[in-house]
Each structure stands twice: as C-alpha cells, then as structure tokens.
Design an enzyme around this catalytic site. Structure first.
Site, short mmCIF file in Angstrom:
data_model
loop_
_atom_site.label_atom_id
_atom_site.label_comp_id
_atom_site.label_asym_id
_atom_site.label_seq_id
_atom_site.Cartn_x
_atom_site.Cartn_y
_atom_site.Cartn_z
N GLU A 155 0.76 -1.26 0.00
CA GLU A 155 0.12 -0.10 0.09
C GLU A 155 0.87 1.07 -0.06
OE1 GLU A 155 -0.07 2.29 2.54
OE2 GLU A 155 1.00 1.18 4.13
N PHE A 156 0.30 2.30 -0.73
CA PHE A 156 1.05 3.78 -0.79
C PHE A 156 -0.12 4.61 -0.06
CE2 PHE A 156 3.14 1.00 -3.78
CZ PHE A 156 4.61 1.07 -3.29
N LYS A 211 8.24 -1.11 -1.77
CA LYS A 211 7.37 -0.15 -0.45
C LYS A 211 8.42 0.38 0.43
CE LYS A 211 4.66 1.09 2.71
NZ LYS A 211 3.86 2.22 2.28
N PHE A 256 8.36 17.19 -0.66
CA PHE A 256 9.22 16.53 0.40
C PHE A 256 10.38 17.42 0.43
CE2 PHE A 256 6.05 13.32 0.18
CZ PHE A 256 5.91 12.94 1.29
N ALA A 259 11.57 21.99 5.57
CA ALA A 259 12.33 21.63 6.71
C ALA A 259 11.38 21.84 7.96
CB ALA A 259 13.27 22.83 6.79
N CYS A 267 5.04 4.73 9.65
CA CYS A 267 6.00 4.31 8.62
C CYS A 267 7.06 4.62 8.42
CB CYS A 267 5.19 4.68 7.35
SG CYS A 267 3.26 3.88 7.25
#
Length: 446
Positions: A155-156, A211, A256, A259, A267
């Site tokens: 899963e994501f 994953k 992503f 900061a 996860c």
C-alpha cells in the site's frame, strides 16, 4: 468479487472499505471481538477523513461486513488481503509474528483456489515465507490439492488522504510469478486504471523492496532538508529560498523539501530502521539510511533546543508553561506514533516545565501515549492553550493554525515567544505584534 481483508487497522480498514465501494463483497476479519462489534455499528478505531461515512454506507448496503472468525472469513473469499501490523522489533527489524499467524490461520481454513495478497509492509522474502507456511498447513490437513498464489501488493496510503490515495493511485505494484493471479489482480484494480494501466508487475521480492524504498526515499529527502536547515541557520542562509532554488530543478522536484521538526508516524521511522536492519542481516551497511534516522532523531530536539536557549536568560524552563499547537505527527490524523510533539513534551517536562496542548483530532491518542501526568493540560481550542502560557510552540501544521490572530497571541503569552516548527509564519507579522519569533533554518538563530 468476494474478498476478505485480514486486519482492521489503518491499512486493512481503508482497503476493505474502498474495495467494497468499488462493488466487491468484502469481509474484514480481526481477532479483536470488541473492535469487530464496534465496526458493525460503524464505530471506527482510527480517524481518517471520509472513512466513517463510507464504512457506514457500505455496511448499510451489505457490501462490507466484519467477523472475528477465520473459518468465516477464509471460506467467504476468493481473494484474501493480509493487512496486519508489522511493528518494529527491539533490534529495529520488522516483527512478522502477526504475518506468520495470519498465514497459518489462512492455511488452516483454505478449501478452494485462492489468492493471498500481502498489503502489509514486509521485508523482502516475506511472500515466500507466507507461501511456505500456508503449504505446511495444507499438508498437515492433507489438502495439497488446494491451489493458491501469494501476491505482494504494497500500500502507498498517506494518513489524512488515504481514501483518495486508494481510489486514485499513482501506481499499483503487483509482485507475483503466477500469471493467473496477476490477471485477477488486474480485474480487481481495473476501475482504478481506466485512464491508463497503472499496474506495475514485478517479482514479489522487488515489490516488497519497492515499498521500503519509497518510504526510505521520502524520509531521506526530509532528513536531508532538515540537516541543510541547521547549516543554513548557522551560516545565515534561508532554507526556504534553498528549497525553492532546488525544487524548480526538474530532476529534484518540489515535494518533500520542507524543513521542520522531524518526521514521525507509523511508517517512515519504522520502515527506515527495518531496511537498515535487513541490510545488516545481508551484510550490507545501509549507512545513508542509518544517517537519515539519526538526523531525524536529532531534528526532533530542535524546538526544545530553541526554547531552552531562549529561556536560559530568563531563569530557565523550570516552572514555565509552554503552549503546544499540534500533537499528531501530521495534520488530519490522530496518529501520534513517533510524533515530534511527544519528543518535545517529554523534554519540556524533564526540564521542569508544564505544557498546555491542543490538537483538533489527536488529543485522545496523545493522552494514551503520554500516560497519566498532571503536568500536561489538554485544551479544547488553540487560544485556550495560550491561557497562562509563557511561549507557544507550533508542531503540526493544521490549517486552522495558518492565519492566527498574532495580537491575541502576544496578549496571551507572558514571554511573548513563538517557536514555529513548520515555518508557517512570516517574521514581519509576528514582530509587528511584538512577538519574539523563532523558525527552522531561516537564518534567525537563537
């Protein structure tokens, strides 16, 4: 299709619900009978936006049911999704005890041709292990005639956006060496691939590693930016300018690169450590990922360091009260596992301070995580948390925190200091209100 999902935690409940929304006949199986009884009444053990209404609707129309009995769940299904937990063991590796138990439970009750689909995040080689366990159980029952395949289908899902992620995935990873199982998986996910084929078919071992690699890459980007933020602050640079400067490079992209006070959740921390541990078992030194984890643990101390430095010239933290906005590791979830807020609170309490905390969703889980203490007051609103506080630390970037009344904050805080762990605010706005302002990596220092 007739589907059973083993495990009614975050992944299992979301997957089971979404599969039923797509028209499948789904049973969610969990050995916790109290949880099952509550789910039958559409009382959920987790918070996820939109999940409660979807569960209630699917239960009402009869496409989603719940059981605590293996014989019922396995007999129902042509496809069995395994979505049980793989918590971190003491050595950092993934604890596969729930996976082994699920495989044995399936093997003890399997009576017809089936596909066993592993949704849980598991180390490389787990699909092979599950196959061996099921084969052993079938052999002990003298039912080696029952055909089955084991498929890796990681899963994501992002907490707070899980339903959208399931229904509109970037990709669907299928790890299988059985052509017939792959074709059935294509049929299951066909409604999600109408624009283009999103299935990426590979070996089970490659799917399992995909994953871990995905989460490890994202965690690496976060820790890299957090390490750069410390450098930028010490050197007088601005990490936000750096983020924009590198994010426009098409080879890097914009995501992503923010900061902050460190990552948490169920996860990233666990999966990074599990991959490091798995590498160690293979004689591979995963030095980059070990550093990612180290940097993240360091980053979780940064707000405390700034707060302690500020109060060092004001008599220290003992007896001071710090307001905290945000307890969950990210917005729109009640998950506080490895949350930066908890690391901050523990250090503040150890330094003799008291805490007034507010989170719109995660108060109950934070109470459980912190245990019984009179030094933390949980408040029902952001401004209530400011009452009697000396300073404010913003830890989780909920929408309601983005444009607060800075004059009201200044009037409430004794020492008029704000520590922004997510770089939400503009320095000029806070200084205009008479507030001391400290952020992450934007050159202000402490």
């Amino acid at each position: 299709m007739r589907i059973t999902v083993l495990g009614s935690g975050y992944v299992g409940l979301v997957a089971g619900t979404c599969l039923s929304v797509l028209g499948n006949d789904v049973i969610c199986l969990d050995l916790d009978e109290l949880k099952i009884e509550k789910l039958r009444q559409a009382v959920l053990p987790i918070y996820e936006p939109g999940l409660d209404s979807n569960v209630a609707e699917m239960v009402k129309v009869g496409r989603l049911r719940f059981t605590s009995k293996y014989e019922e769940g396995v007999a129902h299904a042509d496809i069995i999704f395994v979505a049980v937990g793989t918590p971190q063991a003491k050595n950092g590796a993934a604890d596969l005890s729930f996976i082994r138990a699920a495989a044995a439970g399936v093997g003890r009750h399997l009576v017809k041709k089936s596909i066993i689909v592993i949704k849980s995040t598991v180390p490389v080689g787990t699909a092979h292990m599950v196959k061996e366990i099921v084969e052993g159980e079938l052999a002990s029952r003298q039912r080696t005639d029952v055909q089955f395949a084991v498929v890796s289908n990681p899963e994501f899902l992002r907490e707070g956006n899980a339903i959208q992620d399931f229904m509109r995935p970037d990709r669907i990873v299928i790890g299988s060496d059985d052509a017939w199982a792959v074709e059935i998986m294509r049929r299951i996910y066909a409604p999600l691939s109408r624009n283009h084929d999103k299935l990426l078919v590979m070996s089970p071992r490659s799917a399992e590693l995909t994953k871990y690699a995905s989460n490890a890459m994202l965690a690496t980007r976060i820790s890299f930016m957090n390490e750069l933020s410390r450098f930028a602050e010490a050197a007088g640079g601005n990490i936000e300018d750096v983020r924009r400067g590198i994010g426009e490079d098409s080879r890097i992209g914009r995501h992503f690169l923010y900061a902050g006070a460190g990552y948490g959740g169920s996860c990233f921390p666990k999966d990074v450590r599990a991959l490091v541990s798995a590498g160690r078992s293979l004689g591979i030194d995963m030095s980059i990922l070990a550093a990612v984890d180290t940097v993240n643990n360091q980053q979780k101390t940064i707000l405390f360091e700034k707060i302690a430095s500020f109060f060092a010239s004001r008599g220290g933290l003992k007896g001071k009260t710090i307001a905290i906005w945000g307890l969950a590791f990210k917005p729109d979830t009640d998950d506080v596992r490895e949350a930066p807020s908890l690391a901050l609170i523990e250090r503040l309490l150890s330094a003799g301070a008291q805490v007034r905390a507010y989170d719109p969703i995660a108060v109950h889980t934070a109470k459980t995580a912190l245990g019984s203490t009179d030094l933390v007051t949980f408040c029902s609103s952001a401004y209530e948390a400011l009452a009697g506080a000396d300073a404010l630390a913003l830890v989780t970037e909920y929408r309601e925190f983005r444009t607060p009344d800075f004059d009201r904050i200044a009037a409430s805080l004794t020492e008029k200091a704000v520590f922004d762990g997510r770089n939400l605010y503009a320095r000029a706005d806070l200084e205009a209100a008479g507030l001391h302002y400290f952020d992450i990596g934007r050159g202000n220092g402490v």
